[in-house]
Write a protein that holds these residues in place. Structure first.
Motif, mmCIF file in Angstrom:
data_model
loop_
_atom_site.group_PDB
_atom_site.id
_atom_site.type_symbol
_atom_site.label_atom_id
_atom_site.label_comp_id
_atom_site.label_asym_id
_atom_site.label_seq_id
_atom_site.Cartn_x
_atom_site.Cartn_y
_atom_site.Cartn_z
ATOM 1 N N ARG A 114 0.857 -1.193 0.000
ATOM 2 C CA ARG A 114 0.000 0.000 0.000
ATOM 3 C C ARG A 114 0.885 1.232 0.000
ATOM 4 O O ARG A 114 2.003 1.212 0.509
ATOM 5 C CB ARG A 114 -0.881 0.023 1.256
ATOM 6 N N LYS A 115 0.350 2.284 -0.557
ATOM 7 C CA LYS A 115 1.087 3.537 -0.509
ATOM 8 C C LYS A 115 1.047 4.091 0.907
ATOM 9 O O LYS A 115 0.192 3.718 1.725
ATOM 10 C CB LYS A 115 0.528 4.547 -1.506
ATOM 11 N N GLY A 116 2.002 4.954 1.185
ATOM 12 C CA GLY A 116 2.053 5.650 2.457
ATOM 13 C C GLY A 116 2.143 7.144 2.203
ATOM 14 O O GLY A 116 2.377 7.584 1.074
ATOM 15 N N LEU A 117 1.954 7.898 3.238
ATOM 16 C CA LEU A 117 2.116 9.346 3.148
ATOM 17 C C LEU A 117 3.370 9.697 3.935
ATOM 18 O O LEU A 117 3.502 9.315 5.103
ATOM 19 C CB LEU A 117 0.904 10.068 3.729
ATOM 20 N N TYR A 118 4.310 10.357 3.257
ATOM 21 C CA TYR A 118 5.565 10.734 3.888
ATOM 22 C C TYR A 118 5.624 12.246 4.028
ATOM 23 O O TYR A 118 5.542 12.967 3.034
ATOM 24 C CB TYR A 118 6.777 10.238 3.090
ATOM 25 N N LEU A 119 5.758 12.696 5.244
ATOM 26 C CA LEU A 119 5.879 14.117 5.551
ATOM 27 C C LEU A 119 7.342 14.506 5.460
ATOM 28 O O LEU A 119 8.156 14.049 6.253
ATOM 29 C CB LEU A 119 5.339 14.396 6.957
ATOM 30 N N GLU A 120 7.678 15.326 4.484
ATOM 31 C CA GLU A 120 9.059 15.770 4.319
ATOM 32 C C GLU A 120 9.389 16.875 5.315
ATOM 33 O O GLU A 120 10.416 16.828 5.975
ATOM 34 C CB GLU A 120 9.294 16.255 2.885
ATOM 35 N N ASP A 121 8.524 17.863 5.399
ATOM 36 C CA ASP A 121 8.754 18.981 6.320
ATOM 37 C C ASP A 121 7.443 19.516 6.858
ATOM 38 O O ASP A 121 6.469 19.654 6.108
ATOM 39 C CB ASP A 121 9.483 20.144 5.616
ATOM 40 N N LEU A 122 7.454 19.819 8.138
ATOM 41 C CA LEU A 122 6.369 20.537 8.803
ATOM 42 C C LEU A 122 7.031 21.679 9.545
ATOM 43 O O LEU A 122 7.977 21.459 10.310
ATOM 44 C CB LEU A 122 5.629 19.631 9.799
ATOM 45 N N TYR A 123 6.539 22.893 9.311
ATOM 46 C CA TYR A 123 7.156 24.049 9.958
ATOM 47 C C TYR A 123 6.075 25.043 10.348
ATOM 48 O O TYR A 123 5.198 25.369 9.549
ATOM 49 C CB TYR A 123 8.160 24.719 9.016
ATOM 50 N N VAL A 124 6.164 25.499 11.579
ATOM 51 C CA VAL A 124 5.296 26.556 12.093
ATOM 52 C C VAL A 124 6.183 27.742 12.415
ATOM 53 O O VAL A 124 7.171 27.601 13.153
ATOM 54 C CB VAL A 124 4.531 26.091 13.361
ATOM 55 N N LYS A 125 5.834 28.901 11.865
ATOM 56 C CA LYS A 125 6.622 30.103 12.152
ATOM 57 C C LYS A 125 6.675 30.339 13.653
ATOM 58 O O LYS A 125 5.701 30.101 14.371
ATOM 59 C CB LYS A 125 6.008 31.324 11.465
ATOM 60 N N GLN A 126 7.817 30.830 14.122
ATOM 61 C CA GLN A 126 8.059 31.035 15.545
ATOM 62 C C GLN A 126 6.917 31.795 16.230
ATOM 63 O O GLN A 126 6.453 31.414 17.296
ATOM 64 C CB GLN A 126 9.384 31.786 15.734
ATOM 65 N N VAL A 127 6.448 32.860 15.616
ATOM 66 C CA VAL A 127 5.417 33.703 16.219
ATOM 67 C C VAL A 127 4.079 32.971 16.386
ATOM 68 O O VAL A 127 3.244 33.372 17.181
ATOM 69 C CB VAL A 127 5.240 35.015 15.412
ATOM 70 N N HIS A 128 3.907 31.869 15.654
ATOM 71 C CA HIS A 128 2.643 31.126 15.699
ATOM 72 C C HIS A 128 2.730 29.830 16.506
ATOM 73 O O HIS A 128 1.768 29.072 16.556
ATOM 74 C CB HIS A 128 2.175 30.816 14.275
ATOM 75 N N ARG A 129 3.878 29.586 17.129
ATOM 76 C CA ARG A 129 4.029 28.342 17.890
ATOM 77 C C ARG A 129 3.250 28.409 19.207
ATOM 78 O O ARG A 129 2.973 29.481 19.723
ATOM 79 C CB ARG A 129 5.504 28.065 18.155
ATOM 80 N N GLY A 130 2.920 27.245 19.713
ATOM 81 C CA GLY A 130 2.206 27.157 20.980
ATOM 82 C C GLY A 130 0.702 27.334 20.851
ATOM 83 O O GLY A 130 -0.009 27.407 21.842
ATOM 84 N N LYS A 131 0.203 27.370 19.639
ATOM 85 C CA LYS A 131 -1.227 27.572 19.406
ATOM 86 C C LYS A 131 -1.922 26.281 18.964
ATOM 87 O O LYS A 131 -3.115 26.290 18.687
ATOM 88 C CB LYS A 131 -1.443 28.651 18.343
ATOM 89 N N GLY A 132 -1.166 25.200 18.869
ATOM 90 C CA GLY A 132 -1.744 23.926 18.452
ATOM 91 C C GLY A 132 -1.775 23.706 16.954
ATOM 92 O O GLY A 132 -2.352 22.733 16.477
ATOM 93 N N TYR A 133 -1.127 24.582 16.200
ATOM 94 C CA TYR A 133 -1.181 24.475 14.742
ATOM 95 C C TYR A 133 -0.435 23.258 14.221
ATOM 96 O O TYR A 133 -0.873 22.617 13.260
ATOM 97 C CB TYR A 133 -0.653 25.742 14.076
ATOM 98 N N GLY A 134 0.688 22.919 14.825
ATOM 99 C CA GLY A 134 1.429 21.735 14.395
ATOM 100 C C GLY A 134 0.600 20.478 14.540
ATOM 101 O O GLY A 134 0.548 19.637 13.634
ATOM 102 N N LYS A 135 -0.079 20.345 15.660
ATOM 103 C CA LYS A 135 -0.931 19.180 15.885
ATOM 104 C C LYS A 135 -2.091 19.158 14.898
ATOM 105 O O LYS A 135 -2.438 18.099 14.366
ATOM 106 C CB LYS A 135 -1.455 19.175 17.320
ATOM 107 N N GLN A 136 -2.655 20.311 14.608
ATOM 108 C CA GLN A 136 -3.743 20.365 13.633
ATOM 109 C C GLN A 136 -3.256 19.974 12.241
ATOM 110 O O GLN A 136 -3.969 19.304 11.486
ATOM 111 C CB GLN A 136 -4.365 21.754 13.608
ATOM 112 N N MET A 137 -2.040 20.396 11.900
ATOM 113 C CA MET A 137 -1.485 20.027 10.595
ATOM 114 C C MET A 137 -1.267 18.514 10.524
ATOM 115 O O MET A 137 -1.598 17.882 9.517
ATOM 116 C CB MET A 137 -0.163 20.765 10.349
#
Length: 163
Positions: A82-105
């Motif tokens: 089966r195919k898989g999904l590979y995440l190459e990069d996930l980045y949240v700008k510094q000013v937006h960290r701590g808001k849960g955006y990484g987890k939502q992504m």
């Protein structure tokens, strides 16, 4: 999570390439790997939106501003066939960290993997990035201790190709 902001996740558009490229450079600086960035905005545009796209991206937008991105592509598991999904990069700008955006992504990517009937959702993390490792563990990711990334590039790639 901060509820004063309007945050949404959507597929990247061609007009997002400048923002994504800027965050790729920020990520490289954070990882102390900026000397390895040879990509251009034009190459990124072609990779995402050219005649034969090689990857896809999601962007997280807060109040009209691109706050984060996730760049990914499909790989394949012979064991699962089966195919898989590979995440190459996930980045949240510094000013937006701590808001849960990484987890939502990550959740949006997991939803995409399920919709596309992927057998796996995988990514790599630098061994010194304890904050990221702990975050990934908190969302249920396994850190695989027995696997190492193998890479052939540059002159070594040419030499191997010519052998």
């Amino acid at each position: 999570m901060n509820t004063d902001n309007t945050f949404s996740i959507r597929p990247a558009q061609a007009s997002d390439v400048t923002h994504i490229y800027g965050m790729i450079v920020e990520l490289a600086v954070f990882e102390k790997l900026e000397h390895l960035v040879v990509a251009t905005e034009a190459q990124l545009h072609d990779a995402l939106f050219g005649a034969r796209p090689s990857c896809e991206a999601l962007v997280g937008v807060e109040n009209g501003e691109v706050a984060c991105f996730a760049l990914f592509f499909h790989n394949f598991s012979t064991f699962l066939t089966r195919k898989g999904l590979y995440l190459e990069d996930l980045y949240v700008k510094q000013v937006h960290r701590g808001k849960g955006y990484g987890k939502q992504m990550l959740a949006a990517l997991a939803q995409l993997a399920v919709e596309r009937q992927c057998g796996r959702f995988e990514w790599s993390v630098l061994d010194w990035n304890e904050n990221a490792i702990n975050f990934y563990k908190s969302v249920g990711a396994q850190i695989l201790p027995d696997w190492r990334i193998c890479r052939v590039d540059g002159d070594a790639l040419g030499k191997l190709a010519g052998s």
